[in-house]
Design a protein around this motif. Structure first.
Motif, PDB file in Angstrom:
ATOM      1  N   LEU A   1      12.702   1.199   8.039  1.00 43.89           N
ATOM      2  CA  LEU A   1      13.006   1.420   6.674  1.00 43.89           C
ATOM      3  C   LEU A   1      12.923   0.128   5.718  1.00 43.89           C
ATOM      4  CD1 LEU A   1      14.615   3.377   4.757  1.00 43.89           C
ATOM      5  CD2 LEU A   1      16.850   2.345   5.716  1.00 43.89           C
ATOM      6  N   VAL A   2      12.398   0.356   4.446  1.00 43.20           N
ATOM      7  CA  VAL A   2      12.180  -0.816   3.691  1.00 43.20           C
ATOM      8  C   VAL A   2      12.297  -0.079   2.197  1.00 43.20           C
ATOM      9  CG1 VAL A   2       9.734  -0.427   3.600  1.00 43.20           C
ATOM     10  CG2 VAL A   2      10.652  -2.512   3.051  1.00 43.20           C
ATOM     11  N   GLN A   3      12.722  -1.021   1.406  1.00 41.67           N
ATOM     12  CA  GLN A   3      12.883  -0.598  -0.030  1.00 41.67           C
ATOM     13  C   GLN A   3      11.751  -0.621  -0.571  1.00 41.67           C
ATOM     14  OE1 GLN A   3      15.908  -3.150  -1.957  1.00 41.67           O
ATOM     15  NE2 GLN A   3      17.668  -1.665  -1.507  1.00 41.67           N
ATOM     16  N   ALA A   4      11.583   0.088  -1.576  1.00 38.57           N
ATOM     17  CA  ALA A   4      10.343   0.363  -2.555  1.00 38.57           C
ATOM     18  C   ALA A   4      10.005  -1.182  -3.135  1.00 38.57           C
ATOM     19  CB  ALA A   4      10.454   1.282  -3.637  1.00 38.57           C
ATOM     20  N   GLY A   5       8.692  -1.448  -2.808  1.00 41.54           N
ATOM     21  CA  GLY A   5       8.117  -2.826  -3.334  1.00 41.54           C
ATOM     22  C   GLY A   5       8.027  -3.575  -2.356  1.00 41.54           C
ATOM     23  N   GLY A   6       8.785  -3.492  -1.166  1.00 41.02           N
ATOM     24  CA  GLY A   6       8.678  -4.307   0.214  1.00 41.02           C
ATOM     25  C   GLY A   6       7.592  -4.086   0.990  1.00 41.02           C
ATOM     26  N   SER A   7       7.465  -4.986   2.056  1.00 39.57           N
ATOM     27  CA  SER A   7       6.365  -4.907   2.809  1.00 39.57           C
ATOM     28  C   SER A   7       6.679  -4.774   4.496  1.00 39.57           C
ATOM     29  CB  SER A   7       5.694  -6.249   2.753  1.00 39.57           C
ATOM     30  OG  SER A   7       5.270  -6.753   1.457  1.00 39.57           O
ATOM     31  N   LEU A   8       6.008  -4.124   5.316  1.00 37.96           N
ATOM     32  CA  LEU A   8       5.861  -4.106   6.736  1.00 37.96           C
ATOM     33  C   LEU A   8       4.519  -4.452   7.312  1.00 37.96           C
ATOM     34  CD1 LEU A   8       7.993  -0.637   7.259  1.00 37.96           C
ATOM     35  CD2 LEU A   8       8.582  -2.823   7.542  1.00 37.96           C
ATOM     36  N   ARG A   9       4.671  -4.980   8.425  1.00 40.82           N
ATOM     37  CA  ARG A   9       3.335  -5.140   9.257  1.00 40.82           C
ATOM     38  C   ARG A   9       3.489  -4.261  10.446  1.00 40.82           C
ATOM     39  NH1 ARG A   9       0.373 -10.116  11.779  1.00 40.82           N
ATOM     40  NH2 ARG A   9       2.009 -10.090  13.392  1.00 40.82           N
ATOM     41  N   LEU A  10       2.396  -3.345  10.590  1.00 37.58           N
ATOM     42  CA  LEU A  10       2.465  -2.629  11.894  1.00 37.58           C
ATOM     43  C   LEU A  10       1.673  -3.220  12.865  1.00 37.58           C
ATOM     44  CD1 LEU A  10       1.923   1.117  10.379  1.00 37.58           C
ATOM     45  CD2 LEU A  10       4.218  -0.369  10.773  1.00 37.58           C
ATOM     46  N   SER A  11       1.750  -3.155  14.009  1.00 37.12           N
ATOM     47  CA  SER A  11       0.884  -3.555  15.113  1.00 37.12           C
ATOM     48  C   SER A  11       0.462  -2.419  16.291  1.00 37.12           C
ATOM     49  CB  SER A  11       1.600  -4.862  15.946  1.00 37.12           C
ATOM     50  OG  SER A  11       2.012  -5.780  15.214  1.00 37.12           O
TER      51      SER A  11
ATOM     52  N   GLN B   1      -1.281  -4.619   7.601  1.00 40.10           N
ATOM     53  CA  GLN B   1      -0.045  -5.178   6.417  1.00 40.10           C
ATOM     54  C   GLN B   1      -0.045  -4.161   5.284  1.00 40.10           C
ATOM     55  OE1 GLN B   1       1.701  -8.126   7.072  1.00 40.10           O
ATOM     56  NE2 GLN B   1       2.923  -7.583   5.074  1.00 40.10           N
ATOM     57  N   MET B   2       1.175  -4.011   5.013  1.00 39.36           N
ATOM     58  CA  MET B   2       1.581  -3.185   3.997  1.00 39.36           C
ATOM     59  C   MET B   2       2.343  -3.661   2.950  1.00 39.36           C
ATOM     60  SD  MET B   2       2.106   0.499   6.367  1.00 39.36           S
ATOM     61  CE  MET B   2       3.549  -0.009   6.795  1.00 39.36           C
ATOM     62  N   ASN B   3       1.958  -3.641   1.871  1.00 34.20           N
ATOM     63  CA  ASN B   3       2.624  -4.510   0.708  1.00 34.20           C
ATOM     64  C   ASN B   3       2.736  -3.490  -0.466  1.00 34.20           C
ATOM     65  OD1 ASN B   3       2.499  -6.960   2.127  1.00 34.20           O
ATOM     66  ND2 ASN B   3       0.478  -7.487   0.990  1.00 34.20           N
ATOM     67  N   SER B   4       3.715  -3.630  -1.165  1.00 30.89           N
ATOM     68  CA  SER B   4       3.946  -2.937  -2.516  1.00 30.89           C
ATOM     69  C   SER B   4       4.465  -1.660  -2.014  1.00 30.89           C
ATOM     70  CB  SER B   4       2.713  -3.234  -3.422  1.00 30.89           C
ATOM     71  OG  SER B   4       2.510  -4.372  -3.939  1.00 30.89           O
ATOM     72  N   LEU B   5       5.244  -1.091  -1.031  1.00 34.15           N
ATOM     73  CA  LEU B   5       5.274  -0.067  -0.562  1.00 34.15           C
ATOM     74  C   LEU B   5       5.973   0.973  -1.449  1.00 34.15           C
ATOM     75  CD1 LEU B   5       6.066  -0.846   3.164  1.00 34.15           C
ATOM     76  CD2 LEU B   5       4.345   0.617   2.596  1.00 34.15           C
TER      77      LEU B   5
ATOM     78  N   VAL C   1      10.227   4.613   3.370  1.00 34.79           N
ATOM     79  CA  VAL C   1      10.441   3.635   2.092  1.00 34.79           C
ATOM     80  C   VAL C   1      11.478   4.419   1.178  1.00 34.79           C
ATOM     81  CG1 VAL C   1       9.081   2.583   0.134  1.00 34.79           C
ATOM     82  CG2 VAL C   1       8.019   3.035   2.412  1.00 34.79           C
ATOM     83  N   SER C   2      12.292   3.504   0.934  1.00 31.25           N
ATOM     84  CA  SER C   2      13.700   4.404  -0.114  1.00 31.25           C
ATOM     85  C   SER C   2      13.207   3.896  -1.430  1.00 31.25           C
ATOM     86  CB  SER C   2      14.891   3.756   0.378  1.00 31.25           C
ATOM     87  OG  SER C   2      15.027   2.395   0.407  1.00 31.25           O
ATOM     88  N   SER C   3      13.697   4.670  -2.370  1.00 29.02           N
ATOM     89  CA  SER C   3      13.430   4.292  -3.740  1.00 29.02           C
ATOM     90  C   SER C   3      14.696   3.546  -4.424  1.00 29.02           C
ATOM     91  CB  SER C   3      13.309   5.717  -4.486  1.00 29.02           C
ATOM     92  OG  SER C   3      14.466   6.568  -4.249  1.00 29.02           O
TER      93      SER C   3
END
Length: 124
Positions: free
Chosen positions: A11-21, A81-85, A122-124
């Motif tokens: 779970l990440v806030q909007a504008g955040g980043s995650l990296r999947l493997s 790598q996912m940015n600006s979610l 991704v939460s708003s």
């Protein structure tokens, strides 16, 4: 046979980043095109990104400029790598391996092996 295991969702806030493997076992990935797809309930699985064994990459229009796919063949692992979610990126993300021609790598049915998926919210 290739076994694929995704990790890194959450779970990440909007504008955040995650990296999947996506870690592979069974065979080395260096001869496969590796792809990332995503799926939300009630919709078809959709292409996100792919990387060929030479390092060439392609992205869907929705994620181009925000997501980056990469691979480490020494670790037999592929990353996303996912940015600006945004909330629209919420989905289960799957990695997959294909031995098909590069021209067909955006098609789900052309992939030979799939992971079990990892949830990205991704939460708003």
């Amino acid at each position: 046979q290739v076994q694929l295991v995704e990790s890194g969702g959450g779970l990440v806030q909007a504008g955040g980043s995650l990296r999947l493997s996506c870690a592979a076992s069974g065979r080395t990935l260096n001869s496969y095109t590796m792809g990332w797809f995503r799926q939300v309930p009630g919709k078809e699985r959709e292409f996100v990104a792919a990387i060929r064994w030479t390092g060439g990459v392609t992205y869907s229009t929705d994620v181009k400029g925000r997501f980056t796919i990469s691979r480490d063949d020494a670790k037999n692992t592929v990353y996303l790598q996912m940015n600006s979610l945004t909330p629209e990126d919420t989905a289960v993300y799957y990695c997959a391996a294909a031995s098909t021609h590069w021209a067909f790598i955006k098609t789900v049915s052309n992939y030979d092996y799939w992971g079990q998926g990892t949830q990205v919210t991704v939460s708003s």
